[in-house]
Write an enzyme that holds these catalytic residues in place. Sequence first.
Site, short mmCIF file in Angstrom:
data_model
loop_
_atom_site.label_atom_id
_atom_site.label_comp_id
_atom_site.label_asym_id
_atom_site.label_seq_id
_atom_site.Cartn_x
_atom_site.Cartn_y
_atom_site.Cartn_z
N HIS A 14 0.87 -1.20 0.00
CA HIS A 14 0.00 0.00 0.00
C HIS A 14 0.90 1.24 0.00
CE1 HIS A 14 -3.74 2.28 1.43
NE2 HIS A 14 -2.79 3.18 1.30
N HIS A 16 1.54 5.42 -1.65
CA HIS A 16 1.16 6.61 -2.43
C HIS A 16 2.41 7.19 -3.07
CE1 HIS A 16 -2.91 6.84 -0.70
NE2 HIS A 16 -2.32 6.32 0.36
N LEU A 17 2.40 7.25 -4.41
CA LEU A 17 3.55 7.81 -5.12
C LEU A 17 3.26 9.18 -5.71
CD1 LEU A 17 5.08 4.77 -7.09
CD2 LEU A 17 6.05 5.95 -5.10
N ARG A 18 1.97 9.57 -5.78
CA ARG A 18 1.58 10.84 -6.41
C ARG A 18 2.00 10.86 -7.88
NH1 ARG A 18 -1.31 10.93 -1.85
NH2 ARG A 18 -0.23 11.82 -0.06
N ASN A 42 -5.36 7.39 -5.78
CA ASN A 42 -6.07 8.63 -5.40
C ASN A 42 -5.34 9.88 -5.86
OD1 ASN A 42 -4.03 8.19 -3.46
ND2 ASN A 42 -5.16 9.29 -1.86
N LYS A 100 -9.41 -0.41 -5.67
CA LYS A 100 -9.41 0.26 -4.37
C LYS A 100 -10.77 0.88 -4.07
CE LYS A 100 -7.98 2.25 -0.63
NZ LYS A 100 -6.72 2.61 -0.01
N HIS A 137 -10.32 1.04 2.04
CA HIS A 137 -10.08 2.04 3.08
C HIS A 137 -11.26 1.90 4.03
CE1 HIS A 137 -8.52 5.92 4.73
NE2 HIS A 137 -9.71 5.81 5.32
N HIS A 175 -4.31 -0.84 5.97
CA HIS A 175 -3.85 -0.02 7.10
C HIS A 175 -4.76 -0.14 8.31
CE1 HIS A 175 -6.72 2.67 5.21
NE2 HIS A 175 -5.88 3.11 4.31
N LEU A 224 -4.72 8.99 8.18
CA LEU A 224 -6.03 8.32 8.22
C LEU A 224 -5.89 6.88 7.76
CD1 LEU A 224 -8.26 11.20 6.86
CD2 LEU A 224 -8.31 10.23 9.17
N ASP A 252 1.51 2.61 3.54
CA ASP A 252 0.68 3.81 3.38
C ASP A 252 1.55 5.07 3.43
OD1 ASP A 252 -1.58 5.28 2.90
OD2 ASP A 252 -2.39 5.13 4.92
N HIS A 256 3.28 14.43 1.75
CA HIS A 256 2.69 15.77 1.63
C HIS A 256 3.80 16.75 1.97
CE1 HIS A 256 -1.56 14.50 1.39
NE2 HIS A 256 -1.26 13.60 2.30
N ALA A 268 -3.61 14.54 5.76
CA ALA A 268 -3.36 13.28 6.45
C ALA A 268 -2.28 12.50 5.72
CB ALA A 268 -4.65 12.46 6.50
O1 DOR Z 1 -3.10 9.27 5.86
C1 DOR Z 1 -3.50 9.02 4.74
N1 DOR Z 1 -2.98 9.63 3.65
N2 DOR Z 1 -4.49 8.15 4.60
C2 DOR Z 1 -5.09 7.93 3.41
O2 DOR Z 1 -5.98 7.15 3.35
C3 DOR Z 1 -4.68 8.71 2.22
C4 DOR Z 1 -3.31 9.19 2.34
C5 DOR Z 1 -2.95 10.21 1.30
O3 DOR Z 1 -3.27 10.03 0.13
O4 DOR Z 1 -2.33 11.20 1.65
ZN ZN Z 2 -3.25 5.12 1.74
#
Ligand code: DOR
Ligand code: ZN
Length: 350
Positions: A14, A16-18, A42, A100, A137, A175, A224, A252, A256, A268
């Site tokens: 799991h 996030h690479l953006r 996302n 997802k 999620h 998560h 989150l 996860d 940011h 988050a």
């Molecule tokens: O903390 C989180 N950040 N939880 C998520 O479900 C999404 C993620 C994000 O994309 O930043």
């Molecule tokens: Zn996530």
Amino acid sequence: MTDSLTITRPDDWHLHLRDGDMLRAVLPETARHFGRAIIMPNLVPPVVTGDQAAAYRDRILAALPQGMSFAPLMTLYLTEDTDPEDVAAAHASGLVTAVKLYPAGATTNSASGVTNFDKVRPVLEKMAEIGLPLCTHGEVTDPDIDIFDREAVFIDRVLDPIRRATPGLRVVMEHITTANAADYVRSQGTVDGGDLGATITTHHLIINRNAILVGGIKPHYYCLPVAKREEHRLALRAAATSGDKRFFLGTDSAPHTDANKLSACGCAGCFTATNTMALLAHVFEEDGALDHLEGFASKHGPAFYRLPENKATLTLVKSDAPVHIPQSIATPDGPVTVFDPGFPVHWTVA
Ligand code: DOR
Ligand code: ZN
């Protein structure tokens, strides 16, 4: 004293690479240690169709520095308009590894997620038929439900009904943050070859909700699902270090910029890609379970997803002096703070 540990190269189930500059900045942090990762969809706009997932995969591979090997395992973002045939085609071509489910409004960029779960029934039935896993999620978004209860309520009101209505649907509870979730996983099906697994993040093994709120608010610990009480952290530690194959690593890791974290309405996410393996070695050693680290990080995930284990290895070494971990990584958008466990770490990846 164990001072060196070689394990099968791990995967991150799991991540996030953006996109764009952020993708280029964070991808090496994961690719340095991990063979593969399940890539969260996302983005803005989200990765909904097979065509969008193929284009995103190409952008990830183009951002991979020369000489690094890493395989992105793509996911599709489930919406109420998702076409079951598009999902089936993306699966048949080998493009996507999972779909997802975000309840609408549950977290970052989840506005296109699901509100009416009846509307996605045809997609879920198709996924059960073709054996494509659903990553969830697991939080309800009902404003009447306290944020610390949202995971437990999701299991009762959404997840369990979906699983009962869709026999054969393979589900990853992502998560997980509560003893309720760990108990639910153990109460369902079998350890081997079952339909239900769960990922656990590195940070939820380390922090509880006090870390976020005691002695001043700590936005870098806000993610989150939000970290819960200490008893839940201990339940997650027990699950992760137990050797039970239904639990595996999904960091996860969610970058940011500091500007977006340290704000009146902060984002988050904890960014743990850089130091996850060192922190896990610390955690597993502390619990007398270093021999279960390989299962959690490198073996249980491939077994659930029915993929081969990585052939390469990763070696962790322990030094007498605490190791230096960068406080942040630079990106063209601004610095991204690396998760600070709040204790000295002696492990490092060789
Ligand atoms: O903390 C989180 N950040 N939880 C998520 O479900 C999404 C993620 C994000 O994309 O930043
Ligand atoms: Zn996530």
